[in-house]
Design a protein around this motif. Structure first.
Motif, short mmCIF file in Angstrom:
data_model
loop_
_atom_site.label_atom_id
_atom_site.label_comp_id
_atom_site.label_asym_id
_atom_site.label_seq_id
_atom_site.Cartn_x
_atom_site.Cartn_y
_atom_site.Cartn_z
N THR A 154 77.11 35.59 -124.37
CA THR A 154 75.58 36.54 -124.60
C THR A 154 75.32 37.10 -124.43
OG1 THR A 154 74.82 34.79 -125.96
CG2 THR A 154 76.52 35.91 -127.39
N ALA A 155 74.73 36.67 -122.97
CA ALA A 155 73.47 37.27 -122.02
C ALA A 155 74.29 36.23 -121.08
CB ALA A 155 72.31 36.43 -122.89
N PHE A 156 73.76 37.78 -119.99
CA PHE A 156 73.78 36.91 -118.15
C PHE A 156 73.28 37.71 -117.46
CE2 PHE A 156 77.23 39.99 -118.84
CZ PHE A 156 77.40 40.54 -117.63
N THR A 157 72.91 37.34 -116.55
CA THR A 157 71.81 37.88 -115.63
C THR A 157 71.73 38.06 -114.07
OG1 THR A 157 69.76 37.28 -117.24
CG2 THR A 157 68.70 38.07 -115.07
N LEU A 158 72.22 39.55 -113.77
CA LEU A 158 72.48 39.55 -112.06
C LEU A 158 70.94 39.63 -111.51
CD1 LEU A 158 74.17 40.27 -110.33
CD2 LEU A 158 73.94 42.52 -110.81
N HIS A 159 70.69 38.71 -110.14
CA HIS A 159 69.78 38.34 -109.65
C HIS A 159 69.78 39.52 -107.97
CE1 HIS A 159 67.40 35.73 -112.11
NE2 HIS A 159 68.59 35.67 -112.59
N TRP A 160 69.10 40.37 -107.99
CA TRP A 160 69.22 40.68 -106.26
C TRP A 160 68.25 40.39 -105.54
CZ3 TRP A 160 69.87 44.02 -110.51
CH2 TRP A 160 68.67 44.88 -110.54
N ALA A 166 58.15 46.51 -102.15
CA ALA A 166 58.72 46.85 -103.03
C ALA A 166 59.87 45.19 -103.83
CB ALA A 166 60.50 46.65 -101.74
N GLY A 167 58.86 44.33 -102.81
CA GLY A 167 58.69 43.05 -103.41
C GLY A 167 59.98 42.14 -103.07
N GLU A 168 60.22 40.76 -103.60
CA GLU A 168 61.82 40.28 -103.35
C GLU A 168 62.86 40.46 -103.53
OE1 GLU A 168 60.45 36.28 -103.74
OE2 GLU A 168 58.99 35.84 -102.04
N GLY A 169 62.63 41.52 -104.70
CA GLY A 169 63.83 41.57 -105.58
C GLY A 169 63.73 41.99 -107.07
N GLY A 170 65.47 41.64 -107.67
CA GLY A 170 64.93 42.15 -108.97
C GLY A 170 66.06 41.54 -109.61
N CYS A 171 66.11 41.66 -111.53
CA CYS A 171 66.96 41.44 -111.90
C CYS A 171 67.11 42.59 -113.41
CB CYS A 171 66.73 39.93 -112.53
SG CYS A 171 65.25 40.85 -113.56
N LEU A 172 68.70 42.26 -113.27
CA LEU A 172 69.06 42.84 -114.88
C LEU A 172 70.30 42.39 -116.11
CD1 LEU A 172 69.47 45.46 -115.73
CD2 LEU A 172 72.22 45.65 -114.77
N THR A 173 69.01 41.60 -117.23
CA THR A 173 69.81 40.74 -117.86
C THR A 173 70.97 42.07 -119.07
OG1 THR A 173 68.40 39.53 -117.49
CG2 THR A 173 69.36 39.58 -119.72
#
Length: 434
Positions: free
Chosen positions: A213-219, A229-236
C-alpha cells in the motif's frame, strides 16, 4: 522435472550470488516457484509444479521470457535439470525439455558445463570437443586423472544423479538498488530503471502472498552536482488497496514522476516497500464475463488522483453513526480504505439525502410537502451526537429525531423527521427515495 536457466549478459561463471543483478533476478523468480537458486552466472528455477498454475508451459514460458527481458535476461533455456538447462543457455539453445536429453547435451561444446572448464585444455589435447566426447571417455581413467566433481557433474547433467541446491530465501524486507547505465536528468526517464525494480518488488510480494500500500523510490544525484542540489530525493506512492500488479504500480509511479523536477542528474535508484499487507487471493469465475469489465474502479481512481492531485478525487466512506448526515464522510481516493460498517436501521434508507434538512409547513398537525403527507412507516427514533463538538463555533451536534417514511401525492415517497429537543417540535424533509 522442469527447470529453467536465466542468463544475464556480461557475467562469467565466477559471478557472486550476491551480485545485485542476480539478486534482483532471483527475487523476481520467486513469484513462480519457491525453488530458486543461483548457479554460477545464472538463476535457475524448478517449475514442474507451477505449469498448471500459470496456464500451461507455453503461457509460462512467454511470461518468463517477456518479464525476464525487462530485467536484462540475455538467454533462457528449459531442461529436465538445472545443469542441463544452464549448459543449453550457454550454448544459445532454449528447449531441451521435449527431446531426448542425452542427444541434446552430446552435441554441446564441452565448456558449457562448469565442471569441465578447469580441464578443457587437457581434454582438448586428447581430442574432446563436445560434452558427448567427454561422456564417452572411460570413467575409470577420468576418475583417476581428474577430480570427482567432473564425473558427478556429468551424471547430474545427464540425469543419472540427483542435484543439490541452496534455495534463495525470501527476505523479510524489500530494499533494492539499481545503478543506471547512464545519468538521467529527466524524472520521467527514471521509469526505465524503476520498472526493473518494480518487477523484483512484485516477485517478492508474490512470494510472500502480499501486496503493498506504500513504496518509496529514492534517487541519488551524480557526484558532479551542484552543492545546492543535495545528495538526492525520494518519492512515496500510496495505494488505496494492497496490490502487486506491475502495470498498475508502474502507471501510478509514472504519474507521480511526471510532476517531479530533478535538481541534478541521477545515477542510482533504490526502491523500498514501506507498507506490506497480506493479499487475499480471490478465485476467478469460470464464466467468460468475469474479465469483461476492464480495469477495476479503485485502480482508475488512484491513477486519476495521481494526475490531478490527491485532494481532487474523493470517495465516500461509511461510518458507524446513527445520524444520517454523519453516516458517510469523504476522503482522498489515494488513501487506504478503512474497514467499513454502517449502523443498522429499522426503516428503509432513502437514495438521496438533502445537504440541509428542509423545514416543512404543518396544517392540522400534519406536515405538508406538495400536499399533505401520509405516514407509511415509522417512527424510528435517532438519538446521539453529544460527542460531535464544534469547538470553534461552540456547537454540539446532538440530535433527537423521529423518522417516518411518508407519501406525497406529487413528490412520491419521502423521508421526514420530527424534532424532539426543540421547544416547538417541527417537521423536516431529509431524504427522497429514488
Amino acid at each position: 522435472m522442469l527447470w529453467s536457466a536465466l542468463l544475464l549478459p556480461r557475467r562469467d561463471e565466477t559471478a557472486s550470488p550476491t551480485d545485485p543483478a542476480l539478486e534482483a533476478l532471483a527475487l523476481w523468480a520467486l513469484q513462480f516457484t519457491p525453488r530458486v537458486a543461483v548457479a554460477d552466472e545464472a538463476v535457475v528455477m524448478e517449475l514442474a509444479a507451477s505449469v498448471r498454475l500459470f496456464g500451461g508451459w507455453r503461457a509460462l514460458r512467454e511470461r518468463v521470457a517477456l518479464e525476464g527481458a525487462e530485467l536484462g535476461v540475455g538467454k533462457m533455456a528449459w531442461a529436465p535439470n538445472s545443469l542441463a538447462a544452464l549448459a543449453l543457455a550457454r550454448a544459445g539453445l532454449e528447449n531441451g525439455w521435449r527431446q531426448p536429453l542425452g542427444e541434446v547435451l552430446d552435441s554441446l561444446p564441452m565448456d558449457t558445463l562448469s565442471a569441465v572448464r578447469p580441464h578443457r585444455l587437457t581434454l582438448a589435447h586428447i581430442g574432446c570437443r563436445t560434452l558427448g566426447d567427454v561422456r564417452r571417455l572411460p570413467r575409470g581413467g577420468v576418475a583417476r586423472r581428474f577430480d570427482r566433481s567432473l564425473l558427478a557433474a556429468l551424471d547430474q547433467a545427464y540425469g543419472r544423479a540427483p542435484e543439490g541446491h541452496r534455495w534463495i530465501e525470501v527476505p523479510e524486507r524489500f530494499e533494492q538498488r539499481l545503478e543506471l547505465m547512464f545519468r538521467v536528468d529527466d524524472a520521467a526517464a527514471l521509469m526505465g530503471g524503476a520498472r526493473r525494480l518494480l518487477l523484483s518488488l512484485c516477485g517478492w510480494l508474490a512470494a510472500r502472498h502480499s501486496g503493498t500500500t506504500a513504496f518509496t523510490l529514492h534517487w541519488a544525484h551524480d557526484a558532479m552536482r551542484a552543492r545546492s542540489a543535495g545528495e538526492g530525493g525520494c518519492l512515496t506512492v500510496h495505494t488505496a488497496e494492497p496490490t502487486r500488479q506491475i502495470d498498475h504500480l508502474g502507471r501510478l509511479l509514472a504519474e507521480h514522476l511526471a510532476r517531479v523536477s530533478l535538481l541534478a542528474p541521477v545515477g542510482e535508484l533504490r526502491l523500498c516497500a514501506d507498507e506490506v499487507l497480506p493479499l487475499e487471493e480471490k478465485s476467478r469465475s469460470w464464466l467468460p464475463d468475469d474479465d469483461a469489465g476492464g480495469e477495476a474502479l479503485p485502480l482508475v481512481l488512484e491513477r486519476i488522483a495521481a494526475r490531478l492531485g490527491p485532494e481532487r478525487v474523493q470517495r465516500p466512506v461509511l461510518r458507524e453513526d446513527h445520524r444520517p448526515e454523519a453516516m458517510c464522510r469523504w476522503q482522498s481516493a489515494a488513501e487506504a480504505l478503512p474497514r467499513q460498517s454502517v449502523a443498522s436501521s429499522a426503516l428503509p434508507q432513502p437514495g438521496f439525502i438533502l445537504p440541509v434538512p428542509l423545514k416543512l409547513l404543518v396544517r392540522d398537525n400534519r406536515p405538508c410537502y406538495q400536499g399533505v403527507l401520509h405516514m407509511l412507516l415509522g417512527p424510528q427514533r435517532v438519538e446521539g451526537g453529544w460527542w460531535d463538538r464544534d469547538e470553534a463555533n461552540g456547537q454540539i451536534r446532538n440530535v433527537v429525531r423521529d423518522y417516518w417514511v411518508a407519501q406525497s401525492a406529487q413528490a412520491g415517497v419521502l423521508w421526514v423527521f420530527q424534532t424532539r429537543l426543540d421547544e416547538a417540535p417541527a417537521w423536516f424533509l431529509h431524504g427522497v427515495f429514488a
